[in-house]
Write an enzyme that holds these catalytic residues in place. Structure first.
Site, PDB file in Angstrom:
ATOM      1  N   ASN A 157       0.810  -1.240   0.000  1.00 51.65           N
ATOM      2  CA  ASN A 157       0.000   0.000   0.000  1.00 51.65           C
ATOM      3  C   ASN A 157       0.831   1.272   0.000  1.00 51.65           C
ATOM      4  OD1 ASN A 157       0.790  -0.433   2.668  1.00 51.65           O
ATOM      5  ND2 ASN A 157      -1.068   0.516   3.499  1.00 51.65           N
ATOM      6  N   GLU A 255       4.871  -3.659  12.328  1.00 46.86           N
ATOM      7  CA  GLU A 255       3.892  -2.595  12.036  1.00 46.86           C
ATOM      8  C   GLU A 255       2.716  -3.281  11.366  1.00 46.86           C
ATOM      9  OE1 GLU A 255       5.903   0.906  13.448  1.00 46.86           O
ATOM     10  OE2 GLU A 255       3.866   0.419  12.885  1.00 46.86           O
ATOM     11  N   CYS A 289      -3.072   1.733   6.933  1.00 51.69           N
ATOM     12  CA  CYS A 289      -3.205   1.087   8.238  1.00 51.69           C
ATOM     13  C   CYS A 289      -3.787   2.041   9.272  1.00 51.69           C
ATOM     14  CB  CYS A 289      -1.845   0.608   8.704  1.00 51.69           C
ATOM     15  SG  CYS A 289      -0.656   1.960   8.773  1.00 51.69           S
ATOM     16  N   GLU A 463       8.605   3.319  14.406  1.00 48.92           N
ATOM     17  CA  GLU A 463       9.411   3.711  13.247  1.00 48.92           C
ATOM     18  C   GLU A 463       9.357   5.228  13.121  1.00 48.92           C
ATOM     19  OE1 GLU A 463       7.972   1.383   9.885  1.00 48.92           O
ATOM     20  OE2 GLU A 463       9.220  -0.296  10.529  1.00 48.92           O
TER      21      GLU A 463
HETATM   22  N1  LIG Z   1       1.243  -0.550  10.773  1.00 43.21           N
HETATM   23  C1  LIG Z   1       1.723  -0.122   9.628  1.00 43.21           C
HETATM   24  O1  LIG Z   1       2.621   0.739   9.566  1.00 43.21           O
HETATM   25  C2  LIG Z   1       1.174  -0.681   8.348  1.00 43.21           C
HETATM   26  C3  LIG Z   1       1.515  -0.034   7.154  1.00 43.21           C
HETATM   27  C4  LIG Z   1       1.013  -0.559   5.951  1.00 43.21           C
HETATM   28  C5  LIG Z   1       0.173  -1.678   5.943  1.00 43.21           C
HETATM   29  N2  LIG Z   1      -0.130  -2.281   7.137  1.00 43.21           N
HETATM   30  C6  LIG Z   1      -1.037  -3.418   7.159  1.00 43.21           C
HETATM   31  O2  LIG Z   1      -0.735  -4.329   6.080  1.00 43.21           O
HETATM   32  C7  LIG Z   1      -1.938  -4.955   5.621  1.00 43.21           C
HETATM   33  C8  LIG Z   1      -2.079  -4.738   4.129  1.00 43.21           C
HETATM   34  O3  LIG Z   1      -0.864  -5.070   3.481  1.00 43.21           O
HETATM   35  P1  LIG Z   1      -0.684  -6.481   2.791  1.00 43.21           P
HETATM   36  O4  LIG Z   1      -1.953  -6.955   2.204  1.00 43.21           O
HETATM   37  O5  LIG Z   1       0.507  -6.399   1.893  1.00 43.21           O
HETATM   38  O6  LIG Z   1      -0.313  -7.394   4.052  1.00 43.21           O
HETATM   39  P2  LIG Z   1       0.248  -8.883   4.029  1.00 43.21           P
HETATM   40  O7  LIG Z   1       0.532  -9.206   5.434  1.00 43.21           O
HETATM   41  O8  LIG Z   1      -0.624  -9.767   3.234  1.00 43.21           O
HETATM   42  O9  LIG Z   1       1.642  -8.779   3.217  1.00 43.21           O
HETATM   43  C9  LIG Z   1       2.674  -7.941   3.692  1.00 43.21           C
HETATM   44  C10 LIG Z   1       4.005  -8.507   3.186  1.00 43.21           C
HETATM   45  O10 LIG Z   1       4.186  -9.790   3.774  1.00 43.21           O
HETATM   46  C11 LIG Z   1       4.466 -10.744   2.756  1.00 43.21           C
HETATM   47  N3  LIG Z   1       4.003 -12.039   3.201  1.00 43.21           N
HETATM   48  C12 LIG Z   1       2.757 -12.546   3.165  1.00 43.21           C
HETATM   49  N4  LIG Z   1       2.735 -13.800   3.697  1.00 43.21           N
HETATM   50  C13 LIG Z   1       4.027 -14.081   4.067  1.00 43.21           C
HETATM   51  C14 LIG Z   1       4.679 -15.202   4.657  1.00 43.21           C
HETATM   52  N5  LIG Z   1       4.002 -16.300   4.971  1.00 43.21           N
HETATM   53  N6  LIG Z   1       6.011 -15.130   4.886  1.00 43.21           N
HETATM   54  C15 LIG Z   1       6.709 -14.018   4.546  1.00 43.21           C
HETATM   55  N7  LIG Z   1       6.156 -12.922   3.984  1.00 43.21           N
HETATM   56  C16 LIG Z   1       4.822 -12.962   3.753  1.00 43.21           C
HETATM   57  C17 LIG Z   1       3.760 -10.208   1.532  1.00 43.21           C
HETATM   58  O11 LIG Z   1       4.316 -10.760   0.360  1.00 43.21           O
HETATM   59  C18 LIG Z   1       4.066  -8.718   1.676  1.00 43.21           C
HETATM   60  O12 LIG Z   1       5.366  -8.450   1.200  1.00 43.21           O
HETATM   61  C19 LIG Z   1      -3.066  -4.288   6.374  1.00 43.21           C
HETATM   62  O13 LIG Z   1      -3.435  -5.078   7.474  1.00 43.21           O
HETATM   63  C20 LIG Z   1      -2.446  -2.983   6.872  1.00 43.21           C
HETATM   64  O14 LIG Z   1      -3.063  -2.488   8.036  1.00 43.21           O
HETATM   65  C21 LIG Z   1       0.338  -1.788   8.342  1.00 43.21           C
HETATM   66  O1  LIG Z   2      -0.499   2.205   5.791  1.00 38.42           O
HETATM   67  C1  LIG Z   2       0.180   2.634   6.706  1.00 38.42           C
HETATM   68  C2  LIG Z   2       1.209   3.686   6.464  1.00 38.42           C
HETATM   69  O2  LIG Z   2       2.017   3.763   7.594  1.00 38.42           O
HETATM   70  C3  LIG Z   2       0.518   4.927   6.044  1.00 38.42           C
HETATM   71  S1  LIG Z   2       1.205   6.433   6.537  1.00 38.42           S
HETATM   72  O3  LIG Z   2       2.536   6.193   7.137  1.00 38.42           O
HETATM   73  O4  LIG Z   2       0.270   7.024   7.497  1.00 38.42           O
HETATM   74  O5  LIG Z   2       1.308   7.262   5.307  1.00 38.42           O
END
Ligand SMILES: NC(=O)c1ccc[n+]([C@@H]2O[C@H](COP(=O)([O-])OP(=O)(O)OC[C@H]3O[C@@H](n4cnc5c(N)ncnc54)[C@H](O)[C@@H]3O)[C@@H](O)[C@H]2O)c1
Ligand SMILES: O=C[C@H](O)CS(=O)(=O)O
Length: 485
Positions: A157, A255, A289, A463
């Site tokens: 994202n 995160e 997120c 972070e």
């Molecule tokens: N807290 C934050 O800063 C933050 C920021 C961005 C997104 N997110 C969260 O991420 C989610 C959306 O992103 P997404 O769909 O890419 O998440 P995801 O967990 O499906 O994937 C994230 C990463 O993990 C990898 N991955 C998936 N399964 C794995 C495994 N078994 N072993 C190793 N790597 C693996 C994916 O290929 C990708 O690179 C949402 O829940 C969002 O809230 C959190």
């Molecule tokens: O999706 C989560 C990222 O941390 C968004 S942001 O850092 O608020 O731009």
């Protein structure tokens, strides 16, 4: 995609000191979510290449840690300068593979680059301690040393900023990084590696390994040379990586998911609250997120807020992020569209009213209408699950203590927001919310100066800010026996 510097779009992965091109073996197509067009291919790599990258990183990290902080800082600064100089191209690549509007993508490049800039500065401020000894003949010294080789796994994202928010502090502290980017958005990561090389980052310090998530992640979490795993993504995957890292006792930075409450009290500036809610809800098409997953509005102002919010949402234009004037792009994939549809259907079944949108967009593919649901309630799926799409749910509430209880009734604890003007209420509510971050009278809180992160199922660690670099260091206590003369 018209790039000023076409060499930034590289169909290859960086494994240690060598680039492996997609044509050399099995490859993975990367598609534009707005059009379905194939943008290119990246290599489908696995455990063997990950092991190679880790081994090269471990060797390169020794000299990198021995350099002065100023030397590391100068190279990070050069990387920042190149990111800014190539902002248009990096933004175009990001929009093409992730879908967000070009203006938002360029904004992410600026935001992502700011973490490299920030940690180029912080590199020179990692300090230890000298502590008064426990005996006349004892001296206590505390050293801060880089943790070593870091494994990083990032989401689709924010395919630039989620990488730099990790690579910045890791490299500034003297670590090396082996990164697995999301399969949907690898070109943004590869372009960063191309610019890192041009900035003079020594070979082997920063690898980008594309391919099997399970295989690459399995090696990163199991390999004892990797001393920290830093992951951004869903809570479910984060928990899995945490378990996989346990046998080698790795330091973790997680995160994870969120379900942010956005609370509007009766003493709020309603127009300001609408503006803040629009940003907190629809930025990146609701795929962040920290998106406002639940919008709570005090009953006496509920109707006024709901009307203003709906009118503002109705002005958003959905379309291909590469086109001028588009505010909201496509969702990343069909699974994301199904999640939004499930949450809408569930809300309607439990008494919700759709006042805007509610359907797949006429543009087809994974475009979805900007949607508003009123009369939302805590028994709805969207109250406990992360929607991750353009669905705004407005919940009425009565008393302050009621909305605090509802806001905190979540497994997540990442971001939260509220609008109020009574200063006692501001203090009470900010202290009562069980979240890592609280936005007060603002819907946009993310910045490199501040510690970004959550509690409960939203993760571990922070972070950004001066806290962020500590996550990539280890403390060493040195006890010196000093004989009196
Ligand atoms: N807290 C934050 O800063 C933050 C920021 C961005 C997104 N997110 C969260 O991420 C989610 C959306 O992103 P997404 O769909 O890419 O998440 P995801 O967990 O499906 O994937 C994230 C990463 O993990 C990898 N991955 C998936 N399964 C794995 C495994 N078994 N072993 C190793 N790597 C693996 C994916 O290929 C990708 O690179 C949402 O829940 C969002 O809230 C959190
Ligand atoms: O999706 C989560 C990222 O941390 C968004 S942001 O850092 O608020 O731009």
């Amino acid at each position: 995609m018209n790039l000023n510097d076409p060499s930034l779009l590289r169909e290859a992965a960086l494994v240690g000191r060598r680039w492996i091109t997609a044509q050399e073996g099995e490859s993975i197509p990367v598609t534009n979510p707005a059009t379905g067009a194939i943008l290119g291919h990246v290599p489908d790599l696995g455990a063997a290449e990950t092991r190679e990258a880790i081994s090269v990183a471990a060797e390169a990290q020794k000299d990198w840690a021995a350099r002065t902080a100023k030397e590391r800082s100068d190279i990070l600064r050069a990387w920042f300068d190149l990111m800014i100089a190539h902002r248009d191209d990096l933004g175009a690549i990001l929009t093409a593979e992730q879908g967000k509007p070009l203006a938002e993508a360029k904004g992410e490049i600026t935001y992502g680059a700011s973490f490299i800039e920030w940690f180029a500065e912080e590199a020179r401020r990692v300090r230890g301690d000298v502590i008064p000894g426990h005996g006349r003949d004892k001296r206590i010294v505390v050293l801060k040393q880089p943790i070593g080789v870091v494994g990083a796994i990032t989401p689709w994202n924010f395919p630039n900023a989620m990488i730099t928010r990790k690579a910045g502090p890791a490299l500034a502290a003297g670590c090396a990084m082996v990164l697995k980017p999301a399969a949907q958005t690898p070109f943004s990561a590869i372009a960063l590696a191309v610019l890192a090389e041009r900035a003079g980052l020594p070979p082997g310090l920063f690898s980008v390994v594309t391919g099997s998530a399970a295989e690459i992640g399995g090696e990163l979490t199991a390999n004892p040379q990797v001393r920290k795993i830093t992951f951004t993504g869903s809570t479910g995957v984060g928990a899995k990586l945490m378990a996989q890292s346990a046998p080698t006792i790795k330091k973790l930075g997680l995160e994870l998911g969120g379900n942010a409450p956005f609370i509007v009290f009766d003493d709020a500036d309603i127009d300001a609250a609408v503006e803040g809610a629009m940003i907190a809800k629809y930025r990146n098409n609701g795929q962040t997120c920290v998106c406002a997953n639940r919008i709570y509005v005090q009953r006496s102002i509920y109707d006024a807020f709901a009307e203003k919010f709906r009118n503002a949402a109705a002005r958003l234009k959905t379309g291909d992020g590469a086109d001028d004037g588009v505010d909201v792009g496509p969702l990343i994939d069909e699974k994301a569209v199904s999640k939004v549809e499930e949450h809408i259907a569930d809300a309607i079944a439990k008494g919700g009213h759709v006042t805007l949108g509610g359907q797949r967009h006429a543009l087809g593919r994974t475009f979805f209408e900007v949607t508003v649901v009123t009369q939302a309630s805590s028994d709805m799926a969207l109250a406990t699950e992360e929607t991750f799409g353009p669905l705004a749910a407005l919940f009425p509430f009565d008393a302050e203590e009621d909305v605090i209880r509802m806001a905190n009734a979540s497994e997540y604890g990442l971001a939260s927001y509220f609008y109020a003007r009574d200063h006692s209420r501001v203090w009470r509510v900010a202290e009562a919310l069980e979240f890592g971050m609280v936005g007060v009278n603002t819907g946009l809180i993310s910045t490199p100066e501040a510690p970004f992160g959550g509690i409960k199922s939203s993760g571990l660690g922070r972070e950004g800010s001066h806290y962020g670099i500590e996550e990539f260091t280890e403390i060493k206590y040195v006890c010196l026996a000093v004989q009196p003369h």
